[in-house]
Motif scaffolding. Structure first.
Motif: not given
Ligand SMILES: Cc1cc2nc3c(=O)[nH]c(=O)nc-3n(C[C@H](O)[C@H](O)[C@H](O)COP(=O)(O)OP(=O)(O)OC[C@H]3O[C@@H](n4cnc5c(N)ncnc54)[C@H](O)[C@@H]3O)c2cc1C
Length: 478
Positions: A87, A122, A149, A152, A155, A335, A429, A431, A471
């Motif tokens: 995400h 994870g 996820g 992300g 973290l 964003w 922020y 994220n 980041p």
């Molecule tokens: C539709 C939508 C809704 C959202 N709503 C919220 C919300 O309500 N609150 C909020 O705070 N944020 C929200 N976000 C933002 C979200 O928290 C960040 O985009 C976050 O990075 C997503 O985590 P991910 O694991 O899905 O993403 P990924 O794209 O898989 O990872 C994001 C980052 O984390 C790293 N990463 C992923 N998995 C791991 C792991 N296991 N170990 C180490 N590093 C890892 C990746 O390398 C990358 O740098 C939203 C985003 C979207 C698109």
């Protein structure tokens, strides 16, 4: 079936058919090149604008696969992307010609209801966590879309519907198992590798691949009060200041946000709100639903609503009610966000103006209420940094047509550049951030005085900056 992968220095390395076969034999999970069936499904991330093609994808099934993937990257000096829920709006979990360490098949969640502890693999999403924890009447503070996820979001901090009652997602973290850049599996908590544990709570994916998270869970549900009141967008100037005043009176159980958006025609919505720009006041009450109904009644009293959709809902339904608006790979997105120390006259007027000026119906301008439990954690206690802002302004640019990328990105940047000049504006922020490359000024806005300590932890765990697609906190100042 050979693969092209970049080195850390950006040179192209060809992995021959034989080498790819040798690599396949190491892993329990799938190893995909661009020629393989399934590659195109697996590489898709949330943000449709970032249609990238990793050189090799390793779909890890457990910590051992992650260790071997990190060691493979170290031995061959490869550029690594780590993917959890996919995400990231900046797309930092994928890159062209990278070695993608994909955890999205690792979605196990194990709940210990006696201890109120939850272990989460994870690559799990918040929907996975809510599904298992709600069996026991428990919840971990997460995000507001169930497909995001855990990795992300946690973290990077993690705000949602429970941060005022129980803190950020990262505040509920009690331990983590991490594969470091050297390929070692280490555990960290408040009493083991405290530096790493500190850095994981807000410092992003800089320090290794987290293969499992251990959270404290809190009693919640199964039914909660979900306030959702829709006003015409023209009422924003009247409703926003009233909502802002109300937010300074509510207990920690109330987490609320104001949203300027457009709702589609959908059987889940009343016809009065179809296909029009609207101003929404929303809240979730983390406690007894009847008390929640009383505490959130005011949401409908700031003007003349078009519809009041407030109701008692199962927590899981509330947690997934926004999912249909964010289909995977369905929106082009960019964003940016700023913290607002207060919703003063200038900030209110600005939010109303940009909310009414949104360039596309799917663009969301929203103002989450912060404070409560999350603000009682000191700026230096976790890597996340300062938590004193009362509100945040998030400019979630979304649109459909790739031809409109430039115009929409320009709009978000323009609004952001103006937002940071508001007297009430403070940090940002990440994220809710669309830029993959941060400079020192951006790092300072995100982490404040914690940047130097983050660099020290980075030097201990990833001195070569193997984990740079995030980041990023480079080990040395740029
Ligand atoms: C539709 C939508 C809704 C959202 N709503 C919220 C919300 O309500 N609150 C909020 O705070 N944020 C929200 N976000 C933002 C979200 O928290 C960040 O985009 C976050 O990075 C997503 O985590 P991910 O694991 O899905 O993403 P990924 O794209 O898989 O990872 C994001 C980052 O984390 C790293 N990463 C992923 N998995 C791991 C792991 N296991 N170990 C180490 N590093 C890892 C990746 O390398 C990358 O740098 C939203 C985003 C979207 C698109």
């Amino acid at each position: 079936m050979s693969a092209q992968v970049l080195t850390l220095e950006g040179q192209r390395q060809t992995l021959s058919d034989e080498t790819v076969e040798e690599i396949r034999a190491i892993f329990r999970g799938q190893v995909l090149t661009s020629d393989d069936v399934g590659y195109d499904d697996v590489r898709v991330i949330q943000n449709a604008m970032l249609d990238r093609r990793p050189g090799l994808i390793i779909r890890c099934t457990g910590a051992a696969d992650v260790v071997d993937a990190v060691r493979l990257a170290a031995t061959r000096n490869l550029l690594v992307a780590v993917r959890g829920g996919g995400h990231s709006i900046a797309g930092t979990s994928t890159a062209d010609d990278s070695l993608m360490i994909d955890l999205s098949a690792m979605r196990g969640v194990w709940v210990d209801p006696e201890q109120r502890r939850v272990r989460v693999a994870g690559g799990a999403t918040w929907g996975d966590v809510d599904r298992e924890t709600q069996l026991h009447g428990l919840a971990v503070p997460g995000g507001v879309v169930s497909t995001t996820g855990v990795a992300g979001l946690t973290l990077g901090g993690g705000i949602g519907w429970l941060h005022r009652k129980y803190g950020l997602a990262c505040d509920a973290l009690r331990a983590a198992e991490v594969v470091t850049a050297s390929g070692d599996v280490v555990r960290c908590s408040a009493s083991e590798r405290e530096d790493l544990f500190w850095a994981l709570r807000g410092g992003g994916g800089n320090f290794g691949v987290v293969v499992s998270f251990e959270f404290e869970a809190y009693p919640l549900g199964p039914v909660v009060w979900n306030g959702m009141v829709v006003y015409p967008i023209d009422a924003a100037a009247e409703v926003l200041p009233r909502w802002g005043d109300w937010t300074s009176t509510v207990p920690d159980e109330v987490t609320s946000r104001a949203m300027m958006w457009s709702l589609p025609a959908s059987p889940a919505l009343p016809p009065a709100v179809y296909n029009r720009d609207v101003f929404i006041t929303a809240a979730l009450y983390a406690g007894d639903p009847d008390e929640g109904q009383r505490a959130c009644r005011a949401l409908a009293e700031f003007g003349a609503p078009l519809a009041d959709m407030s109701q008692a809902l199962s927590y899981r339904t509330a947690q997934s009610s926004l999912d249909p608006f964010f289909p995977k790979g369905g929106l082009q997105s960019y964003w940016k966000s700023v913290y607002l120390d207060r919703l003063d006259e200038d900030a209110t007027a600005f939010v109303v103006r940009v909310g009414q000026d949104r360039p596309h119906p799917t663009t969301l301008v929203h103002v989450p209420l912060l404070g409560g439990a999350m603000s009682r954690v000191g700026a230096a206690e976790t890597a996340f940094g300062d938590r004193s802002a009362r509100h945040m302004l998030s400019l979630d640019g979304n649109w459909l047509d790739p031809a409109d990328d430039d115009a929409n990105i320009r709009w978000v940047r323009g609004a952001y550049d103006e937002a940071v000049t508001l007297r009430a504006a403070s940090g940002t922020y990440l994220n809710f951030g669309g830029d993959a490359d941060l400079d020192d000024a951006a790092r300072a806005r995100a982490w404040g005085r914690n940047v130097e300590r983050l660099r020290q932890v980075k030097r201990s765990y990833d001195p070569e900056n193997r984990f740079r697609l995030n980041p990023n906190i480079p080990p040395a100042e740029s």
